[in-house]
Design a protein around this motif. Structure first.
Motif, PDB file in Angstrom:
ATOM      1  N   HIS A  43      12.160  -8.697  -8.473  1.00 45.65           N
ATOM      2  CA  HIS A  43      13.215  -8.464  -7.474  1.00 45.65           C
ATOM      3  C   HIS A  43      13.708  -7.021  -7.493  1.00 45.65           C
ATOM      4  CE1 HIS A  43      13.714 -12.424  -5.750  1.00 45.65           C
ATOM      5  NE2 HIS A  43      13.723 -12.965  -6.951  1.00 45.65           N
ATOM      6  N   GLU A  44      13.057  -6.166  -8.253  1.00 47.16           N
ATOM      7  CA  GLU A  44      13.368  -4.742  -8.192  1.00 47.16           C
ATOM      8  C   GLU A  44      12.806  -4.183  -6.878  1.00 47.16           C
ATOM      9  OE1 GLU A  44      15.257  -3.284 -10.250  1.00 47.16           O
ATOM     10  OE2 GLU A  44      15.142  -4.379 -12.157  1.00 47.16           O
ATOM     11  N   LYS A  45      13.457  -3.122  -6.364  1.00 45.02           N
ATOM     12  CA  LYS A  45      13.002  -2.499  -5.120  1.00 45.02           C
ATOM     13  C   LYS A  45      12.569  -1.065  -5.389  1.00 45.02           C
ATOM     14  CE  LYS A  45      15.812  -5.361  -2.053  1.00 45.02           C
ATOM     15  NZ  LYS A  45      16.835  -5.371  -0.972  1.00 45.02           N
ATOM     16  N   TYR A  46      11.618  -0.618  -4.623  1.00 44.33           N
ATOM     17  CA  TYR A  46      11.022   0.693  -4.858  1.00 44.33           C
ATOM     18  C   TYR A  46      12.054   1.825  -4.757  1.00 44.33           C
ATOM     19  CZ  TYR A  46       7.060   3.906  -5.162  1.00 44.33           C
ATOM     20  OH  TYR A  46       6.167   4.850  -5.590  1.00 44.33           O
ATOM     21  N   GLY A  77       5.185  -6.095 -11.617  1.00 44.33           N
ATOM     22  CA  GLY A  77       6.378  -6.455 -10.864  1.00 44.33           C
ATOM     23  C   GLY A  77       6.284  -6.038  -9.414  1.00 44.33           C
ATOM     24  N   ARG A  78       5.725  -4.846  -9.146  1.00 47.78           N
ATOM     25  CA  ARG A  78       5.600  -4.367  -7.770  1.00 47.78           C
ATOM     26  C   ARG A  78       4.641  -5.240  -6.959  1.00 47.78           C
ATOM     27  NH1 ARG A  78       3.550   1.357  -8.674  1.00 47.78           N
ATOM     28  NH2 ARG A  78       3.780   1.058 -10.916  1.00 47.78           N
ATOM     29  N   ILE A  79       3.570  -5.679  -7.589  1.00 49.61           N
ATOM     30  CA  ILE A  79       2.588  -6.521  -6.889  1.00 49.61           C
ATOM     31  C   ILE A  79       3.187  -7.880  -6.550  1.00 49.61           C
ATOM     32  CG2 ILE A  79       0.459  -7.848  -7.251  1.00 49.61           C
ATOM     33  CD1 ILE A  79      -0.669  -5.366  -8.685  1.00 49.61           C
ATOM     34  N   VAL A  80       3.785  -8.524  -7.538  1.00 51.04           N
ATOM     35  CA  VAL A  80       4.314  -9.874  -7.303  1.00 51.04           C
ATOM     36  C   VAL A  80       5.524  -9.828  -6.375  1.00 51.04           C
ATOM     37  CG1 VAL A  80       5.268 -11.938  -8.417  1.00 51.04           C
ATOM     38  CG2 VAL A  80       3.372 -10.707  -9.491  1.00 51.04           C
ATOM     39  N   ALA A  81       6.278  -8.727  -6.368  1.00 51.70           N
ATOM     40  CA  ALA A  81       7.406  -8.594  -5.439  1.00 51.70           C
ATOM     41  C   ALA A  81       6.924  -8.729  -3.999  1.00 51.70           C
ATOM     42  CB  ALA A  81       8.098  -7.245  -5.644  1.00 51.70           C
ATOM     43  N   LEU A  82       5.853  -8.036  -3.661  1.00 50.39           N
ATOM     44  CA  LEU A  82       5.320  -8.113  -2.296  1.00 50.39           C
ATOM     45  C   LEU A  82       4.743  -9.495  -2.008  1.00 50.39           C
ATOM     46  CD1 LEU A  82       3.267  -5.335  -0.521  1.00 50.39           C
ATOM     47  CD2 LEU A  82       2.683  -7.736  -0.236  1.00 50.39           C
ATOM     48  N   GLU A 114       7.698  -2.326   7.520  1.00 50.97           N
ATOM     49  CA  GLU A 114       8.939  -1.588   7.792  1.00 50.97           C
ATOM     50  C   GLU A 114       9.687  -1.217   6.516  1.00 50.97           C
ATOM     51  OE1 GLU A 114      11.056  -4.182  10.380  1.00 50.97           O
ATOM     52  OE2 GLU A 114      10.106  -3.413  12.219  1.00 50.97           O
ATOM     53  N   HIS A 115       9.434  -1.956   5.426  1.00 48.28           N
ATOM     54  CA  HIS A 115      10.131  -1.689   4.160  1.00 48.28           C
ATOM     55  C   HIS A 115       9.225  -0.979   3.158  1.00 48.28           C
ATOM     56  CE1 HIS A 115      12.855  -4.565   6.038  1.00 48.28           C
ATOM     57  NE2 HIS A 115      13.780  -4.127   5.208  1.00 48.28           N
ATOM     58  N   LYS A 116       8.216  -0.325   3.699  1.00 48.82           N
ATOM     59  CA  LYS A 116       7.321   0.500   2.878  1.00 48.82           C
ATOM     60  C   LYS A 116       8.100   1.673   2.299  1.00 48.82           C
ATOM     61  CE  LYS A 116       3.157   3.361   3.597  1.00 48.82           C
ATOM     62  NZ  LYS A 116       2.143   3.741   4.624  1.00 48.82           N
ATOM     63  N   GLY A 117       8.061   1.812   0.989  1.00 49.51           N
ATOM     64  CA  GLY A 117       8.746   2.922   0.336  1.00 49.51           C
ATOM     65  C   GLY A 117      10.205   2.670   0.059  1.00 49.51           C
ATOM     66  N   THR A 118      10.764   1.595   0.612  1.00 48.93           N
ATOM     67  CA  THR A 118      12.156   1.241   0.304  1.00 48.93           C
ATOM     68  C   THR A 118      12.168   0.017  -0.609  1.00 48.93           C
ATOM     69  OG1 THR A 118      12.260   0.000   2.395  1.00 48.93           O
ATOM     70  CG2 THR A 118      13.109   2.259   2.390  1.00 48.93           C
ATOM     71  N   GLN A 119      11.698  -1.120  -0.062  1.00 46.52           N
ATOM     72  CA  GLN A 119      11.627  -2.317  -0.899  1.00 46.52           C
ATOM     73  C   GLN A 119      10.309  -2.398  -1.654  1.00 46.52           C
ATOM     74  OE1 GLN A 119      12.698  -5.895   1.135  1.00 46.52           O
ATOM     75  NE2 GLN A 119      12.194  -7.247  -0.570  1.00 46.52           N
ATOM     76  N   PHE A 120       9.235  -1.931  -1.020  1.00 39.49           N
ATOM     77  CA  PHE A 120       7.906  -2.129  -1.589  1.00 39.49           C
ATOM     78  C   PHE A 120       7.198  -0.811  -1.895  1.00 39.49           C
ATOM     79  CE2 PHE A 120       8.675  -5.660   1.458  1.00 39.49           C
ATOM     80  CZ  PHE A 120       8.820  -6.682   0.515  1.00 39.49           C
ATOM     81  N   TYR A 166       1.930   2.424  -1.656  1.00 38.41           N
ATOM     82  CA  TYR A 166       0.478   2.281  -1.808  1.00 38.41           C
ATOM     83  C   TYR A 166       0.063   0.824  -1.645  1.00 38.41           C
ATOM     84  CZ  TYR A 166      -4.173   2.251  -3.922  1.00 38.41           C
ATOM     85  OH  TYR A 166      -5.519   2.069  -4.161  1.00 38.41           O
ATOM     86  N   LEU A 167       0.857  -0.091  -2.196  1.00 41.33           N
ATOM     87  CA  LEU A 167       0.548  -1.519  -2.058  1.00 41.33           C
ATOM     88  C   LEU A 167       0.672  -1.952  -0.596  1.00 41.33           C
ATOM     89  CD1 LEU A 167       2.320  -3.049  -5.200  1.00 41.33           C
ATOM     90  CD2 LEU A 167      -0.104  -2.515  -4.909  1.00 41.33           C
ATOM     91  N   VAL A 168       1.639  -1.401   0.098  1.00 41.03           N
ATOM     92  CA  VAL A 168       1.800  -1.735   1.521  1.00 41.03           C
ATOM     93  C   VAL A 168       0.591  -1.241   2.320  1.00 41.03           C
ATOM     94  CG1 VAL A 168       3.198  -1.393   3.601  1.00 41.03           C
ATOM     95  CG2 VAL A 168       4.316  -1.753   1.385  1.00 41.03           C
ATOM     96  N   GLU A 169       0.077  -0.065   1.969  1.00 42.86           N
ATOM     97  CA  GLU A 169      -1.126   0.433   2.640  1.00 42.86           C
ATOM     98  C   GLU A 169      -2.309  -0.511   2.413  1.00 42.86           C
ATOM     99  OE1 GLU A 169      -2.038   4.410   1.496  1.00 42.86           O
ATOM    100  OE2 GLU A 169      -0.093   5.210   2.125  1.00 42.86           O
TER     101      GLU A 169
END
Length: 348
Positions: free
Chosen positions: A267-270, A288-293, A321-327, A330-333
């Motif tokens: 539940h951490e945000k980028y 954590g970043r992977i499972v968050a998305l 839309e939340h690329k670089g804020t919540q997520f 690179y994972l969003v790409e």
């Protein structure tokens, strides 16, 4: 077991070869011979030997040249070599041993001397080979046992995770299908990542099942509340991340350790505005970043007690839309470049 031995005799005087063979003929030896160093080096390319009797004084390639070449080859470097020569000066003897000979016999020699020394070095060589084979067999057995034990430990860890997720399913609105989808999304996303190999992706898949295990510590009225949580209730809900970490953090097992990281940080945000620690960017572990998305994607596209399901397109739009804020951007790409595959997992 074959108890015969193969001996190569190298001497430019054929009578010397005959003398050696006659002395040793009563033993269980198979003889080959070469009349010069070059011929000897050709013979060892096509046949294996347990011992080489090598003269020093030969034309073109002398005995020292031959042993140097033999010791450079992985195939022949361990063959025991006895110099059988008329050169009896101390410098030649010293050089012979320095180059790797196991023994040095000067001519003329007594037959019993040759028989005894040849027999001794053949037995030593055979014993060394048996010992090496036994060590090899032992190492294979050890590696097999280690692999078996590791497999058993991994199976035990997966069983523990399975039991814990069953408990979680019974106490919250999480479903087995949600957990499986998050696991598959996480694994697929991890495999797309250029710094994660397939083995680590599998760890992330299995450990992701623990991402919400901390909800077993949260009051059921909060978990099953159909409406929006109050600020106080939301603060209580957020405790599931820290509670899960405290439950899992002391494990020494790889999967459980990964589960501790994931449950604590998903539940951490980028941008640093998530919880419980407010970690930012790569301060958040890649697990954590992977499972968050993965968790958000599945949660948005499936009905919960407090909300209706979104279409995959709307959920994908939210993530982009939340690329670089919540997520993680690179994972969003990676997600954007493989939308059809993620949709297939969601709709499976």
């Amino acid at each position: 077991m074959d108890l015969s031995y193969n001996i190569l005799i190298v001497d430019d005087v054929s009578d010397n070869i005959k003398v050696a063979m006659n002395i040793l003929k009563e033993s269980n030896y198979n003889f080959s011979f070469a009349l010069n160093g070059k011929q000897a080096l050709e013979i060892v390319k096509s046949k294996s030997f347990d011992l080489i009797l090598l003269d020093i004084m030969m034309p073109d390639l002398n005995g020292f040249d031959v042993i140097k070449t033999l010791k450079k080859s992985q195939v022949t470097k361990n063959i025991p070599i006895i110099f059988l020569t008329a050169k009896a000066d101390i410098d030649s003897i010293t050089e012979g041993f320095r180059l790797g000979a196991v023994d040095y016999i000067t001519k003329p020699f007594h037959p019993s001397e040759l028989i005894s020394r040849v027999s001794t070095h053949l037995e030593l060589y055979r014993a060394k080979k048996v010992l090496e084979q036994n060590n090899l067999d032992l190492n294979v057995k050890i590696k097999h046992n280690e692999t078996r034990l590791l497999s058993e430990l991994e199976a035990t860890q997966k069983e523990i995770i399975y039991l814990l997720t069953e408990v979680m399913e019974s106490s919250s609105d999480e479903t087995g299908r949600h957990i499986k989808r998050v696991a598959h999304i996480s694994e697929f996303l991890a495999k797309l990542h250029n710094a994660i190999d397939d083995d680590e992706a599998l760890v992330i898949k299995d450990a992701s099942a623990l991402h919400d295990i901390g909800k077993i510590t949260i009051d059921r009225d909060i978990l099953h509340k159909p409406g929006k949580l109050t600020e106080e209730e939301f603060c209580a809900m957020k405790e599931h991340t820290t509670n899960a970490y405290n439950l899992l953090k002391n494990s020494k097992r790889k999967l459980i350790q990964a589960g501790a990281i994931i449950s604590h940080q998903h539940h951490e945000k980028y941008n640093g505005k998530g919880y419980p620690q407010g970690l930012k960017g790569e301060e958040i572990h890649i697990y954590g970043r992977i499972v968050a998305l993965a968790d958000v994607l599945d949660a948005l596209t499936h009905k919960r007690i407090y909300k209706d399901s979104w279409s995959f397109d709307d959920a994908a739009k939210y993530i982009v839309e939340h690329k670089g804020t919540q997520f993680d951007p690179y994972l969003v790409e990676l997600f954007e470049n493989n939308l059809d595959d993620f949709k297939d997992i969601i709709e499976a």
